[in-house]
Design a protein around this motif. Structure first.
Motif, PDB file in Angstrom:
ATOM      1  N   GLY A  95       0.110   6.529   5.974  1.00  0.00           N
ATOM      2  CA  GLY A  95      -0.471   6.811   7.283  1.00  0.00           C
ATOM      3  C   GLY A  95      -1.731   6.015   7.589  1.00  0.00           C
ATOM      4  N   GLY A  96      -1.977   4.942   6.862  1.00  0.00           N
ATOM      5  CA  GLY A  96      -3.101   4.077   7.149  1.00  0.00           C
ATOM      6  C   GLY A  96      -4.435   4.502   6.566  1.00  0.00           C
ATOM      7  N   ALA A  97      -4.725   5.794   6.551  1.00  0.00           N
ATOM      8  CA  ALA A  97      -6.060   6.230   6.123  1.00  0.00           C
ATOM      9  C   ALA A  97      -6.021   7.238   4.972  1.00  0.00           C
ATOM     10  CB  ALA A  97      -6.810   6.829   7.303  1.00  0.00           C
ATOM     11  N   ARG A  98      -4.835   7.510   4.424  1.00  0.00           N
ATOM     12  CA  ARG A  98      -4.726   8.458   3.316  1.00  0.00           C
ATOM     13  C   ARG A  98      -4.146   7.733   2.109  1.00  0.00           C
ATOM     14  NH1 ARG A  98      -6.694  13.196   4.304  1.00  0.00           N
ATOM     15  NH2 ARG A  98      -5.389  14.361   2.888  1.00  0.00           N
ATOM     16  N   CYS A  99      -4.623   8.116   0.916  1.00  0.00           N
ATOM     17  CA  CYS A  99      -4.226   7.418  -0.300  1.00  0.00           C
ATOM     18  C   CYS A  99      -3.774   8.389  -1.379  1.00  0.00           C
ATOM     19  CB  CYS A  99      -5.403   6.615  -0.843  1.00  0.00           C
ATOM     20  SG  CYS A  99      -5.825   5.193   0.174  1.00  0.00           S
ATOM     21  N   VAL A 100      -2.810   7.949  -2.170  1.00  0.00           N
ATOM     22  CA  VAL A 100      -2.376   8.694  -3.347  1.00  0.00           C
ATOM     23  C   VAL A 100      -3.462   8.527  -4.391  1.00  0.00           C
ATOM     24  CG1 VAL A 100      -0.642   8.832  -5.163  1.00  0.00           C
ATOM     25  CG2 VAL A 100       0.046   8.345  -2.801  1.00  0.00           C
ATOM     26  N   THR A 112       2.265   1.890   1.925  1.00  0.00           N
ATOM     27  CA  THR A 112       1.925   0.487   1.702  1.00  0.00           C
ATOM     28  C   THR A 112       1.092   0.399   0.431  1.00  0.00           C
ATOM     29  OG1 THR A 112      -0.061   0.633   3.076  1.00  0.00           O
ATOM     30  CG2 THR A 112       1.938  -0.165   4.144  1.00  0.00           C
ATOM     31  N   LEU A 113       1.208  -0.736  -0.248  1.00  0.00           N
ATOM     32  CA  LEU A 113       0.332  -1.056  -1.378  1.00  0.00           C
ATOM     33  C   LEU A 113      -0.664  -2.071  -0.844  1.00  0.00           C
ATOM     34  CD1 LEU A 113       2.847  -1.410  -4.313  1.00  0.00           C
ATOM     35  CD2 LEU A 113       0.912   0.132  -4.225  1.00  0.00           C
ATOM     36  N   GLU A 114      -1.944  -1.677  -0.836  1.00  0.00           N
ATOM     37  CA  GLU A 114      -2.966  -2.519  -0.231  1.00  0.00           C
ATOM     38  C   GLU A 114      -4.270  -2.381  -1.006  1.00  0.00           C
ATOM     39  OE1 GLU A 114      -5.264  -2.151   3.989  1.00  0.00           O
ATOM     40  OE2 GLU A 114      -3.111  -1.825   4.010  1.00  0.00           O
ATOM     41  N   ASN A 115      -4.791  -3.497  -1.498  1.00  0.00           N
ATOM     42  CA  ASN A 115      -6.049  -3.494  -2.254  1.00  0.00           C
ATOM     43  C   ASN A 115      -6.035  -2.472  -3.394  1.00  0.00           C
ATOM     44  OD1 ASN A 115      -7.140  -5.461  -0.530  1.00  0.00           O
ATOM     45  ND2 ASN A 115      -7.791  -3.905   0.913  1.00  0.00           N
ATOM     46  N   TRP A 165      -3.302   0.933  -7.356  1.00  0.00           N
ATOM     47  CA  TRP A 165      -1.943   0.897  -7.857  1.00  0.00           C
ATOM     48  C   TRP A 165      -1.421  -0.522  -7.766  1.00  0.00           C
ATOM     49  CZ3 TRP A 165       0.109   5.125 -10.104  1.00  0.00           C
ATOM     50  CH2 TRP A 165      -0.477   6.354  -9.819  1.00  0.00           C
ATOM     51  N   ARG A 166      -0.535  -0.860  -8.685  1.00  0.00           N
ATOM     52  CA  ARG A 166       0.059  -2.178  -8.714  1.00  0.00           C
ATOM     53  C   ARG A 166       1.540  -2.010  -9.056  1.00  0.00           C
ATOM     54  NH1 ARG A 166      -3.294  -4.232 -12.498  1.00  0.00           N
ATOM     55  NH2 ARG A 166      -1.843  -3.747 -14.138  1.00  0.00           N
ATOM     56  N   ALA A 167       2.391  -2.751  -8.343  1.00  0.00           N
ATOM     57  CA  ALA A 167       3.825  -2.743  -8.643  1.00  0.00           C
ATOM     58  C   ALA A 167       4.120  -3.883  -9.604  1.00  0.00           C
ATOM     59  CB  ALA A 167       4.626  -2.902  -7.355  1.00  0.00           C
ATOM     60  N   GLU A 168       4.767  -3.560 -10.728  1.00  0.00           N
ATOM     61  CA  GLU A 168       5.113  -4.560 -11.739  1.00  0.00           C
ATOM     62  C   GLU A 168       6.619  -4.542 -11.972  1.00  0.00           C
ATOM     63  OE1 GLU A 168       2.859  -3.378 -15.163  1.00  0.00           O
ATOM     64  OE2 GLU A 168       0.934  -3.831 -14.209  1.00  0.00           O
ATOM     65  N   ALA A 169       7.230  -5.712 -11.943  1.00  0.00           N
ATOM     66  CA  ALA A 169       8.676  -5.814 -12.136  1.00  0.00           C
ATOM     67  C   ALA A 169       9.071  -5.234 -13.486  1.00  0.00           C
ATOM     68  CB  ALA A 169       9.119  -7.265 -12.043  1.00  0.00           C
ATOM     69  N   ARG A 173      10.590  -0.406   8.333  1.00  0.00           N
ATOM     70  CA  ARG A 173       9.608  -0.459   9.435  1.00  0.00           C
ATOM     71  C   ARG A 173       8.298  -1.080   8.979  1.00  0.00           C
ATOM     72  NH1 ARG A 173      10.034   5.410  11.209  1.00  0.00           N
ATOM     73  NH2 ARG A 173       7.799   5.191  11.366  1.00  0.00           N
ATOM     74  N   ASP A 174       7.195  -0.376   9.174  1.00  0.00           N
ATOM     75  CA  ASP A 174       5.862  -0.937   8.920  1.00  0.00           C
ATOM     76  C   ASP A 174       5.393  -0.752   7.488  1.00  0.00           C
ATOM     77  OD1 ASP A 174       5.929  -1.324  11.618  1.00  0.00           O
ATOM     78  OD2 ASP A 174       4.558   0.290  12.110  1.00  0.00           O
TER      79      ASP A 174
END
Length: 156
Positions: free
Chosen positions: A96-101, A87-90, A1-5, A48-49
């Motif tokens: 929750g750190g280990a689960r993805c949409v 979070t958006l990461e890679n 996923w990517r966030a685009e303005a 928060r995180d």
């Protein structure tokens, strides 16, 4: 996923399919991207995180429903609802750190009423598998077309 303005917020575009996250009848779905469509505009608010992804037109948030599926739910403005921290990461939308949409077809079950939240390793595996399958299919079609052209020339 990517966030685009886009406009007063962002659109969330799936990097492989090009589909965007949309809110349809108070549930998240993917759709052809239309950055001008209000149901595809989200605000990213740091809490928060992680990130809380907030729908711009009604103030409701993405919620991981205890790590099973993505739903739209009233926001906890103080950030106390861990189901709403992402979070958006890679290129992954993580909860929750280990689960993805994930929108990979192997996980989609229309009767489940939401987009699945699965283990990130599972999501990455199916993303890679589907990408490889798509490339293999494209090569197959190209070879088939080339063979058809050769046969057509031989028949002349």
């Amino acid at each position: 996923w990517r966030a685009e303005a886009s406009g007063n917020g962002v659109v969330l575009r799936h990097t492989r399919t090009g589909q965007c996250m949309a809110r349809v009848d108070d549930r998240p779905e993917t759709a052809d991207c239309n950055p001008g469509a209000s149901n595809q505009i989200w605000r990213l608010i740091t809490i928060r995180d992680g990130l809380s992804l907030v729908k711009a037109d009604n103030g409701q948030c993405f919620d991981a429903a205890s790590g099973t599926k993505l739903i739209v739910y009233p926001c906890a403005d103080d950030g106390s609802n861990n189901n709403q921290l992402f979070t958006l990461e890679n290129d992954l939308l993580k909860w929750g750190g280990a689960r993805c949409v994930n929108i990979v077809k192997e996980f989609l079950d229309p009767s489940a009423g939401g987009i699945p939240v699965v283990s990130c390793s599972q999501a990455a595996h199916f993303e890679k598998f589907n990408e490889e399958q798509s490339l293999e299919y494209e090569l197959y079609l190209k070879e088939k077309e080339e063979k058809k052209d050769v046969l057509s020339r031989l028949a002349q």
